[in-house]
Each structure stands twice: as C-alpha cells, then as structure tokens.
Design an enzyme around this catalytic site. Structure first.
Site, PDB file in Angstrom:
ATOM      1  N   THR A 163      11.447  -7.130 -10.903  1.00  0.00           N
ATOM      2  CA  THR A 163      10.765  -8.406 -11.163  1.00  0.00           C
ATOM      3  C   THR A 163       9.576  -8.539 -10.216  1.00  0.00           C
ATOM      4  O   THR A 163       9.746  -8.421  -8.994  1.00  0.00           O
ATOM      5  CB  THR A 163      11.741  -9.575 -10.942  1.00  0.00           C
ATOM      6  OG1 THR A 163      12.860  -9.379 -11.817  1.00  0.00           O
ATOM      7  CG2 THR A 163      11.087 -10.913 -11.241  1.00  0.00           C
TER       8      THR A 163
ATOM      9  N   GLN B  65      -7.570  -0.201   3.638  1.00  0.00           N
ATOM     10  CA  GLN B  65      -8.354  -0.855   4.702  1.00  0.00           C
ATOM     11  C   GLN B  65      -9.728  -1.286   4.216  1.00  0.00           C
ATOM     12  O   GLN B  65     -10.306  -2.230   4.754  1.00  0.00           O
ATOM     13  CB  GLN B  65      -8.510   0.093   5.908  1.00  0.00           C
ATOM     14  CG  GLN B  65      -7.218   0.404   6.638  1.00  0.00           C
ATOM     15  CD  GLN B  65      -6.687  -0.783   7.442  1.00  0.00           C
ATOM     16  OE1 GLN B  65      -7.362  -1.778   7.687  1.00  0.00           O
ATOM     17  NE2 GLN B  65      -5.429  -0.683   7.845  1.00  0.00           N
TER      18      GLN B  65
ATOM     19  N   ASN C  29      -7.777   3.675   9.052  1.00  0.00           N
ATOM     20  CA  ASN C  29      -7.177   2.496   9.687  1.00  0.00           C
ATOM     21  C   ASN C  29      -7.360   2.484  11.201  1.00  0.00           C
ATOM     22  O   ASN C  29      -7.366   1.419  11.815  1.00  0.00           O
ATOM     23  CB  ASN C  29      -5.685   2.404   9.345  1.00  0.00           C
ATOM     24  CG  ASN C  29      -4.963   3.712   9.539  1.00  0.00           C
ATOM     25  OD1 ASN C  29      -5.312   4.730   8.928  1.00  0.00           O
ATOM     26  ND2 ASN C  29      -3.956   3.713  10.387  1.00  0.00           N
TER      27      ASN C  29
ATOM     28  N   GLY D 127       0.819  -1.210   0.000  1.00  0.00           N
ATOM     29  CA  GLY D 127       0.000   0.000   0.000  1.00  0.00           C
ATOM     30  C   GLY D 127       0.852   1.259   0.000  1.00  0.00           C
ATOM     31  O   GLY D 127       0.534   2.237  -0.689  1.00  0.00           O
TER      32      GLY D 127
ATOM     33  N   CYS E 242       4.411   4.220  16.267  1.00  0.00           N
ATOM     34  CA  CYS E 242       5.470   4.509  15.306  1.00  0.00           C
ATOM     35  C   CYS E 242       6.338   3.260  15.166  1.00  0.00           C
ATOM     36  O   CYS E 242       6.170   2.281  15.882  1.00  0.00           O
ATOM     37  CB  CYS E 242       6.277   5.731  15.712  1.00  0.00           C
ATOM     38  SG  CYS E 242       7.242   5.486  17.183  1.00  0.00           S
TER      39      CYS E 242
ATOM     40  N   HIS F 212      -1.854  -7.577   2.390  1.00  0.00           N
ATOM     41  CA  HIS F 212      -1.906  -8.134   3.754  1.00  0.00           C
ATOM     42  C   HIS F 212      -3.064  -7.602   4.582  1.00  0.00           C
ATOM     43  O   HIS F 212      -3.301  -8.094   5.680  1.00  0.00           O
ATOM     44  CB  HIS F 212      -0.559  -7.966   4.469  1.00  0.00           C
ATOM     45  CG  HIS F 212      -0.210  -6.584   4.919  1.00  0.00           C
ATOM     46  ND1 HIS F 212      -0.198  -6.222   6.239  1.00  0.00           N
ATOM     47  CD2 HIS F 212       0.156  -5.478   4.226  1.00  0.00           C
ATOM     48  CE1 HIS F 212       0.185  -4.954   6.345  1.00  0.00           C
ATOM     49  NE2 HIS F 212       0.401  -4.481   5.140  1.00  0.00           N
TER      50      HIS F 212
HETATM   51  N1  PLP Z   1      -2.839   3.031   3.888  1.00  0.00           N
HETATM   52  C1  PLP Z   1      -3.531   2.640   4.965  1.00  0.00           C
HETATM   53  C2  PLP Z   1      -4.880   3.220   5.235  1.00  0.00           C
HETATM   54  C3  PLP Z   1      -3.000   1.671   5.831  1.00  0.00           C
HETATM   55  O1  PLP Z   1      -3.689   1.288   6.904  1.00  0.00           O
HETATM   56  C4  PLP Z   1      -1.722   1.143   5.540  1.00  0.00           C
HETATM   57  C5  PLP Z   1      -1.089   0.171   6.450  1.00  0.00           C
HETATM   58  O2  PLP Z   1      -1.389   0.117   7.626  1.00  0.00           O
HETATM   59  C6  PLP Z   1      -1.065   1.571   4.386  1.00  0.00           C
HETATM   60  C7  PLP Z   1      -1.638   2.525   3.583  1.00  0.00           C
HETATM   61  C8  PLP Z   1       0.283   1.008   4.013  1.00  0.00           C
HETATM   62  O3  PLP Z   1       0.123  -0.291   3.477  1.00  0.00           O
HETATM   63  P1  PLP Z   1       1.367  -1.326   3.459  1.00  0.00           P
HETATM   64  O4  PLP Z   1       1.516  -1.817   4.852  1.00  0.00           O
HETATM   65  O5  PLP Z   1       0.924  -2.399   2.518  1.00  0.00           O
HETATM   66  O6  PLP Z   1       2.531  -0.584   2.962  1.00  0.00           O
END
Ligand code: PLP
Length: 394
Positions: free
Chosen positions: A244, A178, A150, A79, A327, A208
């Site tokens: 890749t 999310q 989140n 993400g 953090c 994930h």
């Molecule tokens: N955006 C949101 C709303 C998230 O909750 C998270 C991860 O907690 C991310 C982006 C980042 O995703 P990733 O852990 O796959 O880098």
C-alpha cells in the site's frame, strides 16, 4: 567554559542537509491532508477513489517536474529502494552486466559488490575514457552514475555519460537523490533533462533530500514500461512495486519537490563559497574545488586531524555536520569517495558541511569562526599539518 555552556544550551545548528533536509512547511501541509484521508488508493469505494486521486496527482507532479508522464513514476520507500529496484529490474532481471561509478552511494555499491567499477579523477569526476573502454568490453550493460555525490557534491558530466551509453547500447540509471531537489540552471543534471539526454535513463529520487519526509522515494522510468518488481505484493503501482503506497509521504514529496524548484540555490552557493574561504584560511583543503558541485556542499580535509575528532569538537560547539562517511553504527570510517579520488590519508580527515534549504547566514558565519578556532587548537596540539595545496584537492 562559559561560552561552551552557552553553546550547549542553544539549539544545535543543523548543517547536515545531505544526510536529510529539514521538512518544508509545504510538505508538512500536504502530508497532513494525506494523513487525514482514510481510503486505501486501491479500494474501489468513494474513500479509496479520493485517496487514489490524491496519489495520482502527486505522481503527476513529480513526473512532470522531470518532463515525464505520470505512468513512468513508481513510488518506493526511498532512494535506497529506488536504486535497488533499478539494479534488480534493469540489471539482474534483464541479464545485463553492471558497471558503476567508484564514488556511488552504498545504496548502489553494496547491492552489487561484483560490479565493474568506473574510476573517477582526483576531483571525483567520472573518467569518460575508462567508461568508454568498459562499455566496449561489456555487452549492453547497466551503467549506474550518480548525478551529484553525497559527500563532495561533485556533479557527473551526465550529458557526456548518457551519449556514451546510448552509443554503446547501455542502459543508464542515474542516482539523482542528492541532485534532484537542488537544481540550478547551469547544472549538468538539469541541462541533461532539458536537452533529452536522459530520456532513455531511469532516475532514483528520495523525498527527504528535498525537504520532504523520510521513507518516500521514486524510481522514474524512461517510459511506461513493465518491470520485474522487487516486491510483487498485491500488484500495486501497476505491478511494479507491491505494498500500500505511503500516500501522505508521497504527497509530501511532491510538495517538497515543487518548493525546491522555486528556491534560488545560487544564494546558498554564495554562502558556501564564503564559508569555504574561511575554512581554507584555517588550513582546510576543499575536495572537488573547481569542478561543478551542488550549491550547498563543502567537503573539507583538515590534514592530520581525524574526522572523528573534528566532529566531536564541532558537536560540543553546537554544530551538526558529518564525516565523509558514517556507517550505521555511527562510527566514522574512511571515505570510499575520497579514497577513489586518490586522497590517501585525507580520506579519514574530511568533514562534510551541507547547508539546508532554510540555512541562516549568521549561523554559517558563526560555524566558520568555530571551525577556525578548532583548527587553531589542533595546530597548537601539533596535529594539524600545513600543506602547499592552496586549499584545493589535487
Ligand atoms: N543515494 C544517494 C546519493 C544518497 O545520498 C542516499 C542517502 O543518503 C541514498 C541514495 C539513499 O536514499 P534514502 O535515504 O532515501 O534511502
């Protein structure tokens, strides 16, 4: 003492799905098939072609799940990379000013510290009047809005936001990390996908958070369009993301997404509501109560009790939950999400309970009892403050 020792011997109960969902069996199976495939999808020989077919099938499945063509799907490492690629390609490279919601994830916030911040109300919902004013003040900006938060699970009114962006010639990027694996018929995100509101928007997804593997994600583009890559590399992903591709992981993501679409999330919502009632009884205030939220997420403030103390107490009892915001060092900081919601002191007193896709009802009920006992102990120590909020954020 005896009870505590018994709790520590049992496997911990995992209630931190918004940090990462447990791997779904279908995702594991798909990944094993991918791991056993030796070819590089870029190679022209038979083994490479086989890997390519598998990768393209995963791409087609993921894109189709959001009503898009396969070519609109760019695989990333997760993400964070998908968000960063959108900010880079549609913001910096296209010379657009960048606006973002006040409660965005750090993947967006920290990538553009100078961005214009769109405020939210006390429940964490984007302020549409402020957004409109900001759209009037900026020429063709990139607007970043998360589909669901989140920490609180609060949904964005995406259909309205998309309509405003269209009217003002803004490009909309939706962080759907999310929301994407936890969709219900009544959710604005799914409604916006179905009625075409998001046709012009890009979407960030993460494997994930759906029950797929860590380290796989997607940027879904509004159409098959070229973009300025963050990683030019060897020109993979049709020049949009070099490197890749992680074949097994992307196959795991496609399988997890498909499973998540079959899940009845209303069952989790019922369990979640039951748990919230118990937590409120114990003295908690629920953030974002009364607005549309993810079905699995509780953000609860225990007035007067620092989040870190709650986390430690619950960890000893064998429950994995998280603070509003942690953090990378593992130290609990004040939640920028609750601060943006005007919650003041409470921003350091919230924990997040997020039910995973495979949650066991008895575990949730046992957690509710452990939470009640913990709150009682804090009350006896004079830490827990009584409020008159009826358990809802104001
Ligand atoms: N955006 C949101 C709303 C998230 O909750 C998270 C991860 O907690 C991310 C982006 C980042 O995703 P990733 O852990 O796959 O880098």
């Amino acid at each position: 003492m005896v009870q505590q020792a018994a709790a520590m011997q049992q496997a911990p109960v995992y209630l931190d799905a918004n940090a990462t969902e447990p791997l779904r069996p279908a995702a594991r199976d798909a990944m094993l098939a991918g791991l056993d495939q030796v070819g590089n999808p870029a190679s022209v020989h038979a083994a490479g072609r086989k890997a390519r077919i598998m990768l393209e099938e995963a791409r087609r499945q993921i894109a189709a799940s959001f009503g898009r063509e396969a070519d609109s799907c760019v695989f990333t490492s997760g993400g964070t990379e998908a968000d960063t690629l959108a900010l880079h390609a549609f913001g910096h490279a296209e010379g657009r000013p960048i606006l973002m919601g006040a409660t965005e994830h750090d993947a967006i916030r920290r990538a553009v510290p100078e961005a214009g911040i769109i405020p939210v109300d006390g429940q964490g919902v984007i302020d549409r009047t402020a957004l409109e004013e900001m759209l009037e003040a900026h020429e063709a900006p990139l607007v970043c809005i998360m589909a669901a938060n989140n920490e609180t699970g609060v949904h964005a009114p995406l259909r309205e936001v998309a309509a405003l962006c269209r009217r003002h010639g803004a490009f909309l990027h939706v962080d759907a990390v999310q929301a994407a694996g936890r969709m219900r018929e009544q959710d604005d995100f799914l409604l916006a996908l179905k009625d075409g509101s998001l046709e012009g928007a890009s979407l960030a997804l993460s494997a994930h958070k759906m029950g797929g593997p860590k380290g796989s994600g997607v940027l879904l583009l509004p159409e098959d369009r070229p973009l300025s890559p963050l990683l030019p590399g060897g020109g993979q992903e049709r020049g949009r993301r070099g490197g890749t591709p992680a074949l097994a992981s992307h196959m795991g993501m496609a399988a997890a997404l498909e499973e998540s679409r079959r899940q009845d999330w209303n069952i989790l919502a019922v369990l979640r509501d039951e748990l919230e009632a118990v937590m409120v009884q114990a003295g908690a205030i629920i953030m974002g109560h009364g607005v549309a939220r993810l079905p699995n997420t509780v953000s609860a403030v225990l007035p007067g009790v620092p989040a870190q103390m709650q986390l430690m107490a619950l960890d000893i009892e064998g429950y994995c939950v998280s603070a509003g915001s942690a953090c990378s060092s593992g130290k609990v900081s004040r939640s920028h999400v609750l601060e943006a919601m005007g919650q003041g002191e409470a921003a350091g007193q919230a924990i997040r309970v997020s039910l995973p896709w495979n949650v066991v009802a008895d575990d949730v009920r046992a957690f509710g009892r452990a939470y009640g006992l913990m709150a009682q102990r804090f009350a006896e120590r004079g830490l827990l403050k009584k409020t008159s909020s009826c358990g809802r954020s104001q």
